[in-house]
Design a protein around this motif. Structure first.
Motif, PDB file in Angstrom:
ATOM      1  N   CYS A  15      -8.652  61.320 102.983  1.00 53.04           N
ATOM      2  CA  CYS A  15      -8.667  60.208 102.029  1.00 53.04           C
ATOM      3  C   CYS A  15      -9.159  58.920 102.670  1.00 53.04           C
ATOM      4  O   CYS A  15      -9.670  58.028 101.977  1.00 53.04           O
ATOM      5  CB  CYS A  15      -7.268  59.964 101.479  1.00 53.04           C
ATOM      6  N   SER A  17     -11.565  57.969 104.519  1.00 52.97           N
ATOM      7  CA  SER A  17     -12.948  57.493 104.479  1.00 52.97           C
ATOM      8  C   SER A  17     -13.116  56.489 103.336  1.00 52.97           C
ATOM      9  O   SER A  17     -13.971  55.607 103.403  1.00 52.97           O
ATOM     10  CB  SER A  17     -13.919  58.664 104.311  1.00 52.97           C
ATOM     11  N   GLY A  36     -12.582  53.129  97.872  1.00 48.28           N
ATOM     12  CA  GLY A  36     -11.463  53.260  96.945  1.00 48.28           C
ATOM     13  C   GLY A  36     -10.444  52.159  97.193  1.00 48.28           C
ATOM     14  O   GLY A  36     -10.510  51.455  98.202  1.00 48.28           O
ATOM     15  N   PRO A  37      -9.485  51.998  96.266  1.00 46.80           N
ATOM     16  CA  PRO A  37      -8.470  50.942  96.406  1.00 46.80           C
ATOM     17  C   PRO A  37      -7.448  51.232  97.501  1.00 46.80           C
ATOM     18  O   PRO A  37      -7.217  52.392  97.869  1.00 46.80           O
ATOM     19  CB  PRO A  37      -7.800  50.940  95.024  1.00 46.80           C
ATOM     20  N   ARG A  45       2.990  52.149  90.844  1.00 47.64           N
ATOM     21  CA  ARG A  45       1.970  51.177  90.454  1.00 47.64           C
ATOM     22  C   ARG A  45       1.254  51.652  89.195  1.00 47.64           C
ATOM     23  O   ARG A  45       1.018  52.844  89.016  1.00 47.64           O
ATOM     24  CB  ARG A  45       0.967  51.033  91.611  1.00 47.64           C
ATOM     25  N   ALA A  47      -1.836  52.502  87.019  1.00 46.46           N
ATOM     26  CA  ALA A  47      -3.175  52.982  87.378  1.00 46.46           C
ATOM     27  C   ALA A  47      -4.223  51.882  87.168  1.00 46.46           C
ATOM     28  O   ALA A  47      -4.155  51.109  86.205  1.00 46.46           O
ATOM     29  CB  ALA A  47      -3.537  54.198  86.532  1.00 46.46           C
ATOM     30  N   GLY A  48      -5.161  51.824  88.111  1.00 46.76           N
ATOM     31  CA  GLY A  48      -6.296  50.904  87.966  1.00 46.76           C
ATOM     32  C   GLY A  48      -5.941  49.434  88.068  1.00 46.76           C
ATOM     33  O   GLY A  48      -6.639  48.594  87.500  1.00 46.76           O
ATOM     34  N   TYR A  55     -12.541  48.903  89.582  1.00 46.04           N
ATOM     35  CA  TYR A  55     -12.319  50.251  89.060  1.00 46.04           C
ATOM     36  C   TYR A  55     -13.315  50.575  87.956  1.00 46.04           C
ATOM     37  O   TYR A  55     -13.889  49.678  87.326  1.00 46.04           O
ATOM     38  CB  TYR A  55     -10.925  50.336  88.440  1.00 46.04           C
ATOM     39  N   PHE A  74       0.233  61.663  90.047  1.00 43.95           N
ATOM     40  CA  PHE A  74      -0.552  61.582  91.281  1.00 43.95           C
ATOM     41  C   PHE A  74      -1.124  62.947  91.661  1.00 43.95           C
ATOM     42  O   PHE A  74      -2.315  63.075  91.957  1.00 43.95           O
ATOM     43  CB  PHE A  74       0.335  61.032  92.407  1.00 43.95           C
ATOM     44  N   LYS A  97     -14.569  57.113  89.061  1.00 45.99           N
ATOM     45  CA  LYS A  97     -15.332  56.705  90.250  1.00 45.99           C
ATOM     46  C   LYS A  97     -14.894  57.482  91.480  1.00 45.99           C
ATOM     47  O   LYS A  97     -15.558  57.446  92.504  1.00 45.99           O
ATOM     48  CB  LYS A  97     -15.167  55.195  90.498  1.00 45.99           C
ATOM     49  N   LEU A 102      -8.877  67.073  95.736  1.00 45.90           N
ATOM     50  CA  LEU A 102      -8.041  67.660  96.779  1.00 45.90           C
ATOM     51  C   LEU A 102      -7.510  69.011  96.301  1.00 45.90           C
ATOM     52  O   LEU A 102      -6.818  69.098  95.293  1.00 45.90           O
ATOM     53  CB  LEU A 102      -6.877  66.725  97.096  1.00 45.90           C
ATOM     54  N   VAL A 109       0.785  64.578 100.608  1.00 45.28           N
ATOM     55  CA  VAL A 109       0.205  63.226 100.695  1.00 45.28           C
ATOM     56  C   VAL A 109       1.094  62.242  99.942  1.00 45.28           C
ATOM     57  O   VAL A 109       1.308  61.106 100.390  1.00 45.28           O
ATOM     58  CB  VAL A 109      -1.223  63.146 100.112  1.00 45.28           C
TER      59      VAL A 109
HETATM   60  C1  HEM Z   1      -8.789  56.065  93.146  1.00 45.79           C
HETATM   61  C2  HEM Z   1      -5.893  58.915  95.806  1.00 45.79           C
HETATM   62  C3  HEM Z   1      -9.744  60.491  98.326  1.00 45.79           C
HETATM   63  C4  HEM Z   1     -12.485  57.194  96.095  1.00 45.79           C
HETATM   64  C5  HEM Z   1      -7.671  56.726  93.620  1.00 45.79           C
HETATM   65  C6  HEM Z   1      -6.337  56.627  93.076  1.00 45.79           C
HETATM   66  C7  HEM Z   1      -5.538  57.424  93.811  1.00 45.79           C
HETATM   67  C8  HEM Z   1      -6.354  58.042  94.826  1.00 45.79           C
HETATM   68  C9  HEM Z   1      -4.041  57.665  93.602  1.00 45.79           C
HETATM   69  C10 HEM Z   1      -5.932  55.733  91.918  1.00 45.79           C
HETATM   70  C11 HEM Z   1      -5.602  54.375  92.522  1.00 45.79           C
HETATM   71  C12 HEM Z   1      -5.180  53.288  91.554  1.00 45.79           C
HETATM   72  O1  HEM Z   1      -4.962  53.545  90.359  1.00 45.79           O
HETATM   73  O2  HEM Z   1      -5.055  52.145  92.034  1.00 45.79           O
HETATM   74  C13 HEM Z   1      -6.696  59.577  96.733  1.00 45.79           C
HETATM   75  C14 HEM Z   1      -6.198  60.536  97.690  1.00 45.79           C
HETATM   76  C15 HEM Z   1      -7.285  61.012  98.373  1.00 45.79           C
HETATM   77  C16 HEM Z   1      -8.447  60.317  97.867  1.00 45.79           C
HETATM   78  C17 HEM Z   1      -4.732  60.913  97.867  1.00 45.79           C
HETATM   79  C18 HEM Z   1      -7.350  62.086  99.418  1.00 45.79           C
HETATM   80  C19 HEM Z   1      -6.721  63.267  99.182  1.00 45.79           C
HETATM   81  C20 HEM Z   1     -10.819  59.725  97.955  1.00 45.79           C
HETATM   82  C21 HEM Z   1     -12.130  59.826  98.553  1.00 45.79           C
HETATM   83  C22 HEM Z   1     -12.907  58.898  97.905  1.00 45.79           C
HETATM   84  C23 HEM Z   1     -12.077  58.224  96.910  1.00 45.79           C
HETATM   85  C24 HEM Z   1     -12.497  60.757  99.695  1.00 45.79           C
HETATM   86  C25 HEM Z   1     -14.357  58.559  98.131  1.00 45.79           C
HETATM   87  C26 HEM Z   1     -15.302  59.520  98.403  1.00 45.79           C
HETATM   88  C27 HEM Z   1     -11.734  56.628  95.092  1.00 45.79           C
HETATM   89  C28 HEM Z   1     -12.253  55.660  94.125  1.00 45.79           C
HETATM   90  C29 HEM Z   1     -11.185  55.348  93.258  1.00 45.79           C
HETATM   91  C30 HEM Z   1     -10.038  56.109  93.722  1.00 45.79           C
HETATM   92  C31 HEM Z   1     -13.665  55.097  94.077  1.00 45.79           C
HETATM   93  C32 HEM Z   1     -11.230  54.459  92.015  1.00 45.79           C
HETATM   94  C33 HEM Z   1     -11.413  55.377  90.788  1.00 45.79           C
HETATM   95  C34 HEM Z   1     -11.940  54.701  89.533  1.00 45.79           C
HETATM   96  O3  HEM Z   1     -12.127  53.472  89.524  1.00 45.79           O
HETATM   97  O4  HEM Z   1     -12.187  55.441  88.550  1.00 45.79           O
HETATM   98  N1  HEM Z   1      -7.647  57.608  94.688  1.00 45.79           N
HETATM   99  N2  HEM Z   1      -8.047  59.458  96.876  1.00 45.79           N
HETATM  100  N3  HEM Z   1     -10.822  58.754  96.970  1.00 45.79           N
HETATM  101  N4  HEM Z   1     -10.413  56.867  94.824  1.00 45.79           N
HETATM  102 FE1  HEM Z   1      -9.253  58.194  95.803  1.00 45.79          FE
END
Ligand code: HEM
Length: 119
Positions: A15, A17, A36-37, A45, A47-48, A55, A74, A97, A102, A109
């Motif tokens: 995650c 990266s 990502g955030p 929290r 979402a978004g 987002y 989650f 986005k 996973l 996690v």
């Molecule tokens: C959003 C978890 C891997 C890019 C999120 C959110 C969670 C999450 C819970 C929502 C956050 C929120 O609402 O504030 C994870 C976990 C990961 C992982 C546990 C690993 C297992 C990644 C990877 C990338 C990524 C590898 C990039 C290649 C993003 C992006 C968002 C996001 C861009 C925003 C989504 C949107 O605006 O639609 N992630 N993430 N994530 N994550 Fe991940």
């Protein structure tokens, strides 16, 4: 809560990266990417809603509709963010986005993020 935080710390390598874990004082718990955030305090929290992160509109709409991250939401989200949003919003055109999916270890996690989050 069913996961193993120590195992989840290892899974989080997939995650970081894209996601940092940075506390409210600005200290890095995990120095990660900015695609990502910040995932500090993700449990409970809306979402978004992390301030300042750009987002996609669909996750923001889900949060405005009341989606809050808990273990169930989650785990379902990280398995397939786009499918989760489509089902949650009832919108077959919804987009995410986050394209990463996973395959296993989401409960771990989650337990890890709880363990490094605010008390
Ligand atoms: C959003 C978890 C891997 C890019 C999120 C959110 C969670 C999450 C819970 C929502 C956050 C929120 O609402 O504030 C994870 C976990 C990961 C992982 C546990 C690993 C297992 C990644 C990877 C990338 C990524 C590898 C990039 C290649 C993003 C992006 C968002 C996001 C861009 C925003 C989504 C949107 O605006 O639609 N992630 N993430 N994530 N994550 Fe991940």
């Amino acid at each position: 809560e069913s996961g193993d935080a120590a195992a989840g710390e290892k899974v989080f390598k997939k995650c970081k990266s894209c996601h940092m874990i940075q506390d409210a004082a600005g200290e890095n718990i995990v120095k990660g990417g900015k695609t990502g955030p910040n995932l500090y305090g993700i449990v409970g929290r809306t979402a978004g809603s992390f301030e300042g992160f750009k987002y996609g509109s669909d996750i923001v709409a889900a949060g405005e509709g009341g989606l809050v991250w808990d273990e169930e939401t989650f785990v379902a989200y990280v398995a397939d963010p786009k499918a989760f949003l489509r089902e949650h919003l009832g919108d077959d055109g919804a987009k995410s986005k986050m394209t990463y999916r996973l395959k296993k270890g989401a409960e771990d996690v989650y337990a890890y993020l709880v363990s490094v989050g605010p008390a």
